[in-house]
Motif scaffolding. Sequence first.
Motif, PDB file in Angstrom:
ATOM      1  N   ASN A  99     -14.365  -0.246   0.053  1.00 20.62           N
ATOM      2  CA  ASN A  99     -13.902   0.448   1.251  1.00 20.62           C
ATOM      3  C   ASN A  99     -13.210   1.769   0.907  1.00 20.62           C
ATOM      4  OD1 ASN A  99     -14.891  -1.368   3.139  1.00 20.62           O
ATOM      5  ND2 ASN A  99     -13.082  -2.660   3.068  1.00 20.62           N
ATOM      6  N   ARG A 100     -12.428   1.757  -0.158  1.00 21.79           N
ATOM      7  CA  ARG A 100     -11.773   3.006  -0.619  1.00 21.79           C
ATOM      8  C   ARG A 100     -12.828   4.057  -0.974  1.00 21.79           C
ATOM      9  NH1 ARG A 100      -6.125   2.414  -3.397  1.00 21.79           N
ATOM     10  NH2 ARG A 100      -6.696   4.403  -4.300  1.00 21.79           N
ATOM     11  N   TRP A 149     -10.490  -7.904  -3.662  1.00 25.35           N
ATOM     12  CA  TRP A 149     -10.162  -6.627  -4.306  1.00 25.35           C
ATOM     13  C   TRP A 149     -11.418  -5.764  -4.436  1.00 25.35           C
ATOM     14  CZ3 TRP A 149     -11.710  -4.714  -9.196  1.00 25.35           C
ATOM     15  CH2 TRP A 149     -11.032  -3.579  -9.621  1.00 25.35           C
ATOM     16  N   ASP A 189       0.857  -1.196   0.000  1.00 18.24           N
ATOM     17  CA  ASP A 189       0.000   0.000   0.000  1.00 18.24           C
ATOM     18  C   ASP A 189       0.889   1.240   0.000  1.00 18.24           C
ATOM     19  OD1 ASP A 189      -2.348  -1.477   0.099  1.00 18.24           O
ATOM     20  OD2 ASP A 189      -2.361  -1.552   2.293  1.00 18.24           O
ATOM     21  N   SER A 213      -7.222  -1.207   3.293  1.00 17.40           N
ATOM     22  CA  SER A 213      -6.811  -2.583   3.589  1.00 17.40           C
ATOM     23  C   SER A 213      -7.069  -2.918   5.057  1.00 17.40           C
ATOM     24  CB  SER A 213      -5.345  -2.820   3.209  1.00 17.40           C
ATOM     25  OG  SER A 213      -4.473  -2.160   4.093  1.00 17.40           O
ATOM     26  N   THR A 270     -10.678  -3.682   5.224  1.00 16.96           N
ATOM     27  CA  THR A 270     -10.911  -4.989   4.612  1.00 16.96           C
ATOM     28  C   THR A 270     -10.541  -6.096   5.595  1.00 16.96           C
ATOM     29  OG1 THR A 270     -10.529  -4.084   2.406  1.00 16.96           O
ATOM     30  CG2 THR A 270     -10.335  -6.479   2.641  1.00 16.96           C
ATOM     31  N   GLN A 320     -12.042  -4.215  -1.154  1.00 18.97           N
ATOM     32  CA  GLN A 320     -11.110  -3.103  -0.917  1.00 18.97           C
ATOM     33  C   GLN A 320     -11.529  -1.857  -1.693  1.00 18.97           C
ATOM     34  OE1 GLN A 320      -7.133  -5.322  -1.116  1.00 18.97           O
ATOM     35  NE2 GLN A 320      -6.654  -3.535   0.104  1.00 18.97           N
TER      36      GLN A 320
END
Length: 530
Positions: A295-296, A289, A158, A167, A170, A292
């Motif tokens: 979440n981003r 993925w 990252d 992350s 996640t 993630q």
Amino acid sequence: LDSPSQLKARIPRDILSKPPKELKKLAREGYWAASRALRAQVYHQLIQQVTCRLVTPDALVYRDVASRLFGKPSVSSHPLPEFLEGCSMSTYCLNLEGVTALKKILICVGNLFPDITYSPILPSLVALLLHYSEDEAQCFENISRLIASNAPHTSYIDQSFLAHQASCMTFGDLANKHCPAAHKLIASTSENVFEVYSEWLSWLFHDLPFNYAIRVFDVYLLEGQKVLYRIALALLKQYRLSVTSTELEGTDIKADLQAFMQNIAEHVTVDKLLERAFGIRLFSRKEIWLLQMANRKALMERGITMVQRSNGCPPSCRQSFHLAVDMQNFSSSIVTAQEMRIVWSWIPERFSLFPPLLLFSTSEDGCSLQRFYTCCEGYEPTVLLIKTTEGEVCGAFLSSDWSERKKSGATSGFFGTGECFVRPETERYEWVFIKKPELAKAVPRSRQRKGRLSPFLAIRHFLLPSKTASMFMSGSREGIIIGGGGGQALSLDANLLWGRTEHCETFDNPPLCQENFKVQLLEVWGFQNA
């Protein structure tokens, strides 16, 4: 001890030409640990096979930049890159010369990769690689390739605060699903669960002793970030076995976890730890993925995209901004604030960023199904809470907007995703394939839809053994149904007055309360700004 030439002679030349499955097995069983020379050769060759950006700085570039920055004979007096501000550095037994090399490599990384804004595990990875590199130039080239990797749905390191926080979220989601006992313990003893999980990478590449960290690194190089999630989950499960909730009362759980990782050898061998980690069945790399990315997106919507530096906040508190919902002002006629905190800890991280918002209540809005739909449409996801006239409490987390029911036309078709769950009192029952992902195969790439980002655990990603395995939620004029197949986890009539609960195949749940019940109160909660 064998001489380097003797060791080199023993290294099988074709080791990396073996099929990927066999290579994984060798790495997981610690084959690289046979000799330092073998591990060094394998690391270099594996990293050279990583697909990365066309222009990636190599050993020659490093020598040129290092000589310009430091001068050939001099030791670096340059400050470390800003992206490491406030991050503690693990040197993993490097001598003074090794520590100097570590700092030089990090300074050159900062110089040649200006897009990196936050990367707390980078020093640990460089320190581990230095032990198995011919020189610092080779180490720099290898770490550069990991930084510049562009393989689909794969990330090694990252490189921004946003990516790091995503992350961590996640990992929180995976811990919620795969380590329910540990998650419940942490949620009940910590003010901010997310802050505890924000240290997950440090457990692996800062707190674990060298002989454990290097075995983690062996498999990480072959299998990418997914393997780190597995090992951290196995550590969390092991931690839960070693403590009781009474022991943790009044304890700083972050510090306790760190001490546990540092003394891991007292609890489990590295071989047993890895064996347990690979016994945890996660979803595909692509599915993780997608989680993630979701979440981003939530972090960006919340405006959390970079390190918070305001109000004179020292670097050490960079990660401690409060993501947890403040429950002080929370008021429900069905559950207490503490009970809602437990429910909130089960909700996917990206939604628990947002405070709860009461959308519908039978005490305020009446017992009207049409009113229920009107109040809830436009909100995704929602939490349904029911209190029966017998005083029992049950409910569900529903991942999709109730307006989806209109896409089914006149039929009462099911919709929703695998993130839905049902709950009797203080337990929960999730989609059956979370505990048994091997039962649902991923849809082949050739049959996957192209275009917009799919939701995490969308049914179209899986080849399911039967339709009854994905009957999450359904709504019609006659009532609502949650969970299906061999029965319904929860069903309510059009007056929201009478309900029924039974075992169903989608969630593999027992009845959530008395099988036939009368509703005393019903509430639906949404998420502000979600």
